[in-house]
Enzyme design. Structure first.
Site, PDB file in Angstrom:
ATOM      1  CG  ASN A   9      -1.708   1.243   1.392  1.00 12.92           C
ATOM      2  OD1 ASN A   9      -1.870   2.010   0.432  1.00 12.92           O
ATOM      3  ND2 ASN A   9      -2.227   1.479   2.585  1.00 12.92           N
ATOM      4  CD1 TRP A  10       3.477   0.937  -2.726  1.00 16.02           C
ATOM      5  CD2 TRP A  10       3.381   1.884  -4.750  1.00 16.02           C
ATOM      6  NE1 TRP A  10       4.099   0.092  -3.616  1.00 16.02           N
ATOM      7  CE2 TRP A  10       4.059   0.645  -4.871  1.00 16.02           C
ATOM      8  CE3 TRP A  10       3.196   2.655  -5.900  1.00 16.02           C
ATOM      9  CZ2 TRP A  10       4.554   0.176  -6.087  1.00 16.02           C
ATOM     10  CZ3 TRP A  10       3.683   2.182  -7.115  1.00 16.02           C
ATOM     11  CH2 TRP A  10       4.362   0.957  -7.204  1.00 16.02           C
ATOM     12  CE  LYS A  11       0.134   3.422   4.803  1.00 15.29           C
ATOM     13  NZ  LYS A  11      -0.089   3.560   6.229  1.00 15.29           N
ATOM     14  CG  HIS A  95      -5.911   1.586   4.947  1.00 19.49           C
ATOM     15  ND1 HIS A  95      -5.483   2.580   5.803  1.00 19.49           N
ATOM     16  CD2 HIS A  95      -4.869   0.733   4.805  1.00 19.49           C
ATOM     17  CE1 HIS A  95      -4.233   2.326   6.151  1.00 19.49           C
ATOM     18  NE2 HIS A  95      -3.833   1.209   5.563  1.00 19.49           N
ATOM     19  CD  GLU A  97      -3.170   5.378   6.667  1.00 18.60           C
ATOM     20  OE1 GLU A  97      -3.113   5.500   5.429  1.00 18.60           O
ATOM     21  OE2 GLU A  97      -2.272   4.825   7.336  1.00 18.60           O
ATOM     22  CD  GLU A 167      -3.673  -2.787   7.274  1.00 14.07           C
ATOM     23  OE1 GLU A 167      -2.487  -2.860   6.945  1.00 14.07           O
ATOM     24  OE2 GLU A 167      -4.420  -1.870   6.916  1.00 14.07           O
ATOM     25  N   GLY A 173       2.056   2.180  10.714  1.00 13.63           N
ATOM     26  CA  GLY A 173       2.927   3.343  10.567  1.00 13.63           C
ATOM     27  C   GLY A 173       3.576   3.799  11.861  1.00 13.63           C
ATOM     28  CB  SER A 213       5.077  -1.698  11.932  1.00 11.65           C
ATOM     29  OG  SER A 213       4.564  -0.392  12.163  1.00 11.65           O
ATOM     30  N   GLY A 234       2.804  -1.102   4.341  1.00 18.83           N
ATOM     31  CA  GLY A 234       2.810   0.310   3.981  1.00 18.83           C
ATOM     32  C   GLY A 234       4.229   0.799   3.743  1.00 18.83           C
ATOM     33  N   GLY A 235       4.825   1.384   4.766  1.00 21.00           N
ATOM     34  CA  GLY A 235       6.140   2.036   4.630  1.00 21.00           C
ATOM     35  C   GLY A 235       7.200   1.179   3.945  1.00 21.00           C
TER      36      GLY A 235
HETATM   37  C1  PEP Z   1      -0.768  -0.019   5.819  1.00 22.15           C
HETATM   38  O1  PEP Z   1      -0.632   0.952   5.112  1.00 22.15           O
HETATM   39  O2  PEP Z   1      -1.788  -0.706   5.699  1.00 22.15           O
HETATM   40  C2  PEP Z   1       0.272  -0.356   6.786  1.00 22.15           C
HETATM   41  C3  PEP Z   1       0.169  -1.475   7.463  1.00 22.15           C
HETATM   42  O3  PEP Z   1       1.303   0.525   6.924  1.00 22.15           O
HETATM   43  P1  PEP Z   1       2.724   0.239   7.675  1.00 22.15           P
HETATM   44  O4  PEP Z   1       3.255  -1.049   7.117  1.00 22.15           O
HETATM   45  O5  PEP Z   1       3.576   1.413   7.316  1.00 22.15           O
HETATM   46  O6  PEP Z   1       2.440   0.131   9.132  1.00 22.15           O
END
Ligand code: PEP
Length: 251
Positions: A9-11, A95, A97, A167, A173, A213, A234-235
């Site tokens: 997930n590049w957000k 998601h 967010e 999640e 994040g 994470s 994500g990151g």
């Molecule tokens: C996500 O964007 O769904 C996520 C889990 O981000 P991260 O891996 O950065 O915690």
């Protein structure tokens, strides 16, 4: 046997060029491998670019969100038909967010699930508790509620097109990861809830990804948990140096 699924997930990150290079790098690395399913979720404006970069490969491309409506006066929204039109095969829905920054309700998330399925898109439905809910002992109730509402009314024949991403909001994040035991307990619980809502066979087949994470140094222990079928990243999905070792967790 559920094929592991690693989704990036590049957000709201990257630009056209870095999106193309990252997608091409992943495609080259994977070749025709089928030991792992990889999905990429770029910002909407780079979907086209990323679809072209991975065209002809097993890499899936999806939207990070979608509108519940098909068309009309919905300024700033992207319909599931538009996602399909540019070659996306998947929609990420619910998601945290979207739920917690943009206030999406369980009902809206459910309408998005239906909109995506109706357009032939597969769905990754995200669920997860906040730290307040966990500390109040509401982890199971929160995930059960989001899952139940999220898949409400989905036809039995479409259940195989769903993937669940658990999640925990407090792990996204933040650098805090649920321990394999914490994540495994919720995954097993969620699979049980899904079985109760559908059938044992559907629950045996559905993939439940963990997100929060996930990094190269914790992916193996998470993926060793029987009910964890993949990761929503994500990151660490923004660079080949960190995403490839996650994709290669089994090697
Ligand atoms: C996500 O964007 O769904 C996520 C889990 O981000 P991260 O891996 O950065 O915690």
């Amino acid at each position: 046997m559920r094929q592991p699924y690693i989704a990036g997930n590049w957000k709201m990150n990257l630009d056209r060029r870095s999106a193309r290079e990252l997608a091409s790098g992943i495609r080259e690395h994977l070749g025709a491998r089928d030991d792992v399913q990889v999905g990429l979720f770029p910002p909407f404006v780079y979907l086209d670019e990323v679809v072209r970069a991975v065209s002809g490969s097993p890499v899936l491309v999806g939207g990070q969100n979608c509108c519940d409506e098909d068309e009309g006066a919905f300024t700033g929204e992207i319909s599931t038909g538009m996602l399909a039109d540019v070659g996306a095969q998947v929609a990420l829905v619910g998601h945290s967010e979207r739920r917690h920054v943009y206030g999406e309700s369980d009902e809206l998330v459910n309408r998005k699930v239906h909109a995506a399925l109706a357009r032939g898109l597969d769905v990754i439905l995200c669920i997860g508790e906040t730290i307040e809910q966990r500390e109040a002992g509401e982890t199971e109730a929160t995930n059960a509620r989001q899952l139940t509402a999220g898949i409400q009314g989905v036809a039995p024949g479409d259940l195989g097109r769903l993937t669940i991403a658990y999640e925990p909001v407090w792990a996204i994040g933040t650098g805090l990861t649920a321990s394999p035991a914490q994540a495994g307990a919720v995954h097993a619980y969620v699979r049980g809830v899904f079985a109760g809502l559908t059938t044992d066979a559907a629950a045996e087949g559905i993939r439940i990804l963990y997100g929060g994470s996930v990094k190269p140094d914790n992916v193996r222990e998470l993926m060793a948990v029987p009910d964890i079928d993949g990761a929503l990243v994500g990151g660490a999905s923004l660079e080949l140096e960190t995403f490839i070792p996650i994709v290669d967790f089994g090697n």
